[in-house]
Design a protein around this motif. Structure first.
Motif, PDB file in Angstrom:
ATOM      1  N   VAL A 222       0.858  -1.183   0.000  1.00  0.00           N
ATOM      2  CA  VAL A 222       0.000   0.000   0.000  1.00  0.00           C
ATOM      3  C   VAL A 222       0.896   1.234   0.000  1.00  0.00           C
ATOM      4  O   VAL A 222       1.879   1.289   0.746  1.00  0.00           O
ATOM      5  CB  VAL A 222      -0.920   0.018   1.246  1.00  0.00           C
ATOM      6  CG1 VAL A 222      -1.587   1.380   1.399  1.00  0.00           C
ATOM      7  CG2 VAL A 222      -1.973  -1.061   1.142  1.00  0.00           C
ATOM      8  N   ARG A 223       0.554   2.204  -0.822  1.00  0.00           N
ATOM      9  CA  ARG A 223       1.347   3.428  -0.887  1.00  0.00           C
ATOM     10  C   ARG A 223       0.416   4.633  -0.984  1.00  0.00           C
ATOM     11  O   ARG A 223      -0.531   4.629  -1.763  1.00  0.00           O
ATOM     12  CB  ARG A 223       2.280   3.395  -2.096  1.00  0.00           C
ATOM     13  CG  ARG A 223       3.140   4.654  -2.245  1.00  0.00           C
ATOM     14  CD  ARG A 223       4.062   4.518  -3.436  1.00  0.00           C
ATOM     15  NE  ARG A 223       4.880   5.708  -3.622  1.00  0.00           N
ATOM     16  CZ  ARG A 223       5.791   5.845  -4.577  1.00  0.00           C
ATOM     17  NH1 ARG A 223       5.985   4.862  -5.447  1.00  0.00           N
ATOM     18  NH2 ARG A 223       6.493   6.947  -4.676  1.00  0.00           N
TER      19      ARG A 223
ATOM     20  N   ARG B 221       4.127   9.696   9.483  1.00  0.00           N
ATOM     21  CA  ARG B 221       3.860  11.114   9.686  1.00  0.00           C
ATOM     22  C   ARG B 221       2.610  11.504   8.900  1.00  0.00           C
ATOM     23  O   ARG B 221       2.557  11.314   7.689  1.00  0.00           O
ATOM     24  CB  ARG B 221       5.046  11.973   9.237  1.00  0.00           C
ATOM     25  CG  ARG B 221       6.326  11.753  10.050  1.00  0.00           C
ATOM     26  CD  ARG B 221       6.192  12.290  11.466  1.00  0.00           C
ATOM     27  NE  ARG B 221       7.416  12.116  12.238  1.00  0.00           N
ATOM     28  CZ  ARG B 221       7.687  11.068  12.972  1.00  0.00           C
ATOM     29  NH1 ARG B 221       6.821  10.056  13.028  1.00  0.00           N
ATOM     30  NH2 ARG B 221       8.807  10.978  13.669  1.00  0.00           N
ATOM     31  N   VAL B 222       1.627  12.027   9.597  1.00  0.00           N
ATOM     32  CA  VAL B 222       0.376  12.410   8.942  1.00  0.00           C
ATOM     33  C   VAL B 222       0.668  13.411   7.829  1.00  0.00           C
ATOM     34  O   VAL B 222       1.376  14.394   8.026  1.00  0.00           O
ATOM     35  CB  VAL B 222      -0.614  13.018   9.956  1.00  0.00           C
ATOM     36  CG1 VAL B 222      -1.857  13.550   9.235  1.00  0.00           C
ATOM     37  CG2 VAL B 222      -1.009  11.973  10.999  1.00  0.00           C
ATOM     38  N   GLY B 223       0.127  13.147   6.643  1.00  0.00           N
ATOM     39  CA  GLY B 223       0.304  14.040   5.518  1.00  0.00           C
ATOM     40  C   GLY B 223       1.450  13.669   4.601  1.00  0.00           C
ATOM     41  O   GLY B 223       1.535  14.168   3.480  1.00  0.00           O
ATOM     42  N   THR B 224       2.349  12.805   5.073  1.00  0.00           N
ATOM     43  CA  THR B 224       3.473  12.382   4.241  1.00  0.00           C
ATOM     44  C   THR B 224       3.171  11.025   3.612  1.00  0.00           C
ATOM     45  O   THR B 224       2.419  10.222   4.158  1.00  0.00           O
ATOM     46  CB  THR B 224       4.774  12.270   5.057  1.00  0.00           C
ATOM     47  OG1 THR B 224       4.623  11.274   6.072  1.00  0.00           O
ATOM     48  CG2 THR B 224       5.098  13.598   5.723  1.00  0.00           C
ATOM     49  N   GLU B 225       3.769  10.790   2.460  1.00  0.00           N
ATOM     50  CA  GLU B 225       3.523   9.531   1.759  1.00  0.00           C
ATOM     51  C   GLU B 225       4.376   8.417   2.352  1.00  0.00           C
ATOM     52  O   GLU B 225       5.542   8.620   2.704  1.00  0.00           O
ATOM     53  CB  GLU B 225       3.837   9.678   0.272  1.00  0.00           C
ATOM     54  CG  GLU B 225       3.487   8.439  -0.553  1.00  0.00           C
ATOM     55  CD  GLU B 225       3.613   8.671  -2.045  1.00  0.00           C
ATOM     56  OE1 GLU B 225       2.643   9.114  -2.670  1.00  0.00           O
ATOM     57  OE2 GLU B 225       4.713   8.402  -2.571  1.00  0.00           O
ATOM     58  N   THR B 226       3.813   7.255   2.461  1.00  0.00           N
ATOM     59  CA  THR B 226       4.551   6.099   2.951  1.00  0.00           C
ATOM     60  C   THR B 226       4.152   4.863   2.169  1.00  0.00           C
ATOM     61  O   THR B 226       3.097   4.829   1.536  1.00  0.00           O
ATOM     62  CB  THR B 226       4.293   5.870   4.464  1.00  0.00           C
ATOM     63  OG1 THR B 226       5.215   4.892   4.960  1.00  0.00           O
ATOM     64  CG2 THR B 226       2.879   5.364   4.705  1.00  0.00           C
ATOM     65  N   ARG B 227       5.001   3.877   2.214  1.00  0.00           N
ATOM     66  CA  ARG B 227       4.720   2.611   1.537  1.00  0.00           C
ATOM     67  C   ARG B 227       4.954   1.476   2.512  1.00  0.00           C
ATOM     68  O   ARG B 227       6.005   1.425   3.172  1.00  0.00           O
ATOM     69  CB  ARG B 227       5.606   2.414   0.307  1.00  0.00           C
ATOM     70  CG  ARG B 227       5.352   1.097  -0.424  1.00  0.00           C
ATOM     71  CD  ARG B 227       6.347   0.886  -1.565  1.00  0.00           C
ATOM     72  NE  ARG B 227       6.081  -0.347  -2.288  1.00  0.00           N
ATOM     73  CZ  ARG B 227       6.438  -1.560  -1.877  1.00  0.00           C
ATOM     74  NH1 ARG B 227       7.081  -1.706  -0.740  1.00  0.00           N
ATOM     75  NH2 ARG B 227       6.157  -2.623  -2.613  1.00  0.00           N
TER      76      ARG B 227
ATOM     77  N   ILE C  92      -3.902   4.805   5.614  1.00  0.00           N
ATOM     78  CA  ILE C  92      -3.262   5.341   4.416  1.00  0.00           C
ATOM     79  C   ILE C  92      -4.316   5.510   3.325  1.00  0.00           C
ATOM     80  O   ILE C  92      -5.131   4.617   3.087  1.00  0.00           O
ATOM     81  CB  ILE C  92      -2.143   4.400   3.926  1.00  0.00           C
ATOM     82  CG1 ILE C  92      -1.057   4.272   5.000  1.00  0.00           C
ATOM     83  CG2 ILE C  92      -1.540   4.908   2.617  1.00  0.00           C
ATOM     84  CD1 ILE C  92       0.040   3.299   4.636  1.00  0.00           C
ATOM     85  N   GLU C  93      -4.290   6.662   2.677  1.00  0.00           N
ATOM     86  CA  GLU C  93      -5.259   6.934   1.608  1.00  0.00           C
ATOM     87  C   GLU C  93      -4.755   6.357   0.287  1.00  0.00           C
ATOM     88  O   GLU C  93      -3.648   6.665  -0.162  1.00  0.00           O
ATOM     89  CB  GLU C  93      -5.491   8.429   1.452  1.00  0.00           C
ATOM     90  CG  GLU C  93      -6.538   8.755   0.401  1.00  0.00           C
ATOM     91  CD  GLU C  93      -6.820  10.247   0.290  1.00  0.00           C
ATOM     92  OE1 GLU C  93      -7.701  10.624  -0.502  1.00  0.00           O
ATOM     93  OE2 GLU C  93      -6.149  11.026   1.003  1.00  0.00           O
ATOM     94  N   VAL C  94      -5.573   5.524  -0.325  1.00  0.00           N
ATOM     95  CA  VAL C  94      -5.242   4.930  -1.618  1.00  0.00           C
ATOM     96  C   VAL C  94      -6.429   5.137  -2.554  1.00  0.00           C
ATOM     97  O   VAL C  94      -7.507   4.588  -2.316  1.00  0.00           O
ATOM     98  CB  VAL C  94      -4.928   3.425  -1.480  1.00  0.00           C
ATOM     99  CG1 VAL C  94      -4.596   2.834  -2.850  1.00  0.00           C
ATOM    100  CG2 VAL C  94      -3.778   3.193  -0.513  1.00  0.00           C
ATOM    101  N   GLY C  95      -6.250   5.939  -3.584  1.00  0.00           N
ATOM    102  CA  GLY C  95      -7.332   6.191  -4.534  1.00  0.00           C
ATOM    103  C   GLY C  95      -8.564   6.794  -3.897  1.00  0.00           C
ATOM    104  O   GLY C  95      -9.691   6.461  -4.279  1.00  0.00           O
ATOM    105  N   GLY C  96      -8.376   7.649  -2.904  1.00  0.00           N
ATOM    106  CA  GLY C  96      -9.503   8.300  -2.250  1.00  0.00           C
ATOM    107  C   GLY C  96     -10.136   7.483  -1.140  1.00  0.00           C
ATOM    108  O   GLY C  96     -11.082   7.929  -0.500  1.00  0.00           O
ATOM    109  N   VAL C  97      -9.592   6.286  -0.892  1.00  0.00           N
ATOM    110  CA  VAL C  97     -10.122   5.410   0.159  1.00  0.00           C
ATOM    111  C   VAL C  97      -9.085   5.276   1.271  1.00  0.00           C
ATOM    112  O   VAL C  97      -7.899   5.043   1.004  1.00  0.00           O
ATOM    113  CB  VAL C  97     -10.456   4.007  -0.405  1.00  0.00           C
ATOM    114  CG1 VAL C  97     -10.928   3.089   0.707  1.00  0.00           C
ATOM    115  CG2 VAL C  97     -11.515   4.126  -1.491  1.00  0.00           C
ATOM    116  N   GLY C  98      -9.514   5.429   2.500  1.00  0.00           N
ATOM    117  CA  GLY C  98      -8.609   5.268   3.630  1.00  0.00           C
ATOM    118  C   GLY C  98      -8.551   3.817   4.070  1.00  0.00           C
ATOM    119  O   GLY C  98      -9.564   3.251   4.488  1.00  0.00           O
TER     120      GLY C  98
END
Length: 217
Positions: free
Chosen positions: A5-6, A39-45, A19-25
């Motif tokens: 998931v990214r 970190r909230v707001g930063t991208e993670t994988r 994590i938000e993926v394609g508009g879905v949390g």
């Protein structure tokens, strides 16, 4: 099957990261150190595995494929559920698990909440030949569960400050390996170990490093 998931982190609390993926949390169950590093707001994988039960679909996330592989080996052991497997990874790194298995030391697993003597022995027997030490690691017998938790938190903080996972793990393991001579890492706490790690690594890569050490005192 969802293998990874990214996306941006919407929330990170306790042992759950959204994590938000394609508009879905998507809510993922993770170790506390993984949640701390998010970190909230930063991208993670995160590498993931989906556990399907009659009444639930639960997604588990891991910062590395190595942790995911060990998790899947653990849940394959009789008596070890996903929650217990995650508990093992919350206090022991894959290397520490490999060291314990190779040394046939089931005592370290008995210290994990939810793991009894019989299950601890089964973990060792089931994982023999399936896990290998991939780098210098602190022997589980030398680092208590609480101390390992401190180490995991410091590693997560260093990664969050910009150091690579490899550098963070190496710095913390070196500190914990010598902790008996320098100080009791368990008693000193996250803040003291983090400050020592920052001193070992040299000038902070981010201006927030010193503040982070103070917040964790």
């Amino acid at each position: 099957m969802i293998s990874s998931v990214r996306g941006p982190v919407l929330s990170a609390l306790g042992s759950t990261v959204v994590i938000e993926v394609g508009g879905v949390g998507l809510a993922l169950q993770v170790t506390p150190s993984t949640a701390l590093a998010a970190r909230v707001g930063t991208e993670t994988r995160l590498a993931t595995t989906l556990i399907v039960r009659e009444d639930s679909l639960t997604l588990y996330g891991f910062p590395s494929a190595e942790e995911l592989a060990v998790f899947e080996l653990l849940v394959g052991v009789t008596g070890v559920g996903p929650k217990s497997a995650l508990g093992v990874l919350a206090v022991l790194t894959p290397n520490q698990i490999a060291l314990a298995v190779n040394a046939e030391d089931d005592a370290v697993f008995r210290k994990v909440s939810g793991i009894g003597p019989k299950t601890a022995k089964l973990i060792v027997l089931s994982l023999v030949g399936k896990v290998a030490v991939t780098s210098a690691a602190v022997a589980p017998g030398r680092v208590g569960v609480a101390t390992a938790t401190v180490g995991a938190s410091v590693q997560a903080a260093l990664i969050g400050l910009g150091w690579s996972e490899r550098i963070a793990v190496q710095a913390v393991e070196e500190i914990l390996a010598g902790s008996t001579a320098e100080f009791d890492a368990e008693e000193a706490g996250v803040g003291a170990v983090l400050r020592l790690a920052l001193a070992r690594l040299g000038p902070a890569q981010h201006s927030g490093a010193a503040n982070a050490a103070g917040r964790n005192s």
